[in-house]
Write an enzyme that holds these catalytic residues in place. Sequence first.
Site: not given
Length: 115
Positions: A31, A93, A100, A102
């Site tokens: 990220d 968020g 995707h 995280h």
Amino acid sequence: MAEETVFGKIISGEIPATLLAETDRVIAFPDINPQAPVHILVIPKTTEYRDVTELAAGDPELLAEIVAVAKQLADEHANGEYRLIFNNGASAGQTVFHVHAHIIANLEERSLLGF
């Protein structure tokens, strides 16, 4: 057709990224705004799904592959201990509307996440 996103541009090679893993259907990269010592994104190469709910309904095998790649990366980068987060919708968020995951790990530095 889905709206073009930064992830679509990474998939096409228009925006460079350091790939940490790649399969025929999935890529993973760090990220650019990490929220933890280990913060890796895992995305499908398709732009068909905006969020995890759409992906689960449309291609559960691809969702399983994202989870498998996340586990592999967590084994490599975080001794197998990790959080796997899918933000689903703007109020939750999600800022990029290309599904995707995280991978968040090494939370000894919990102040980075605010808890």
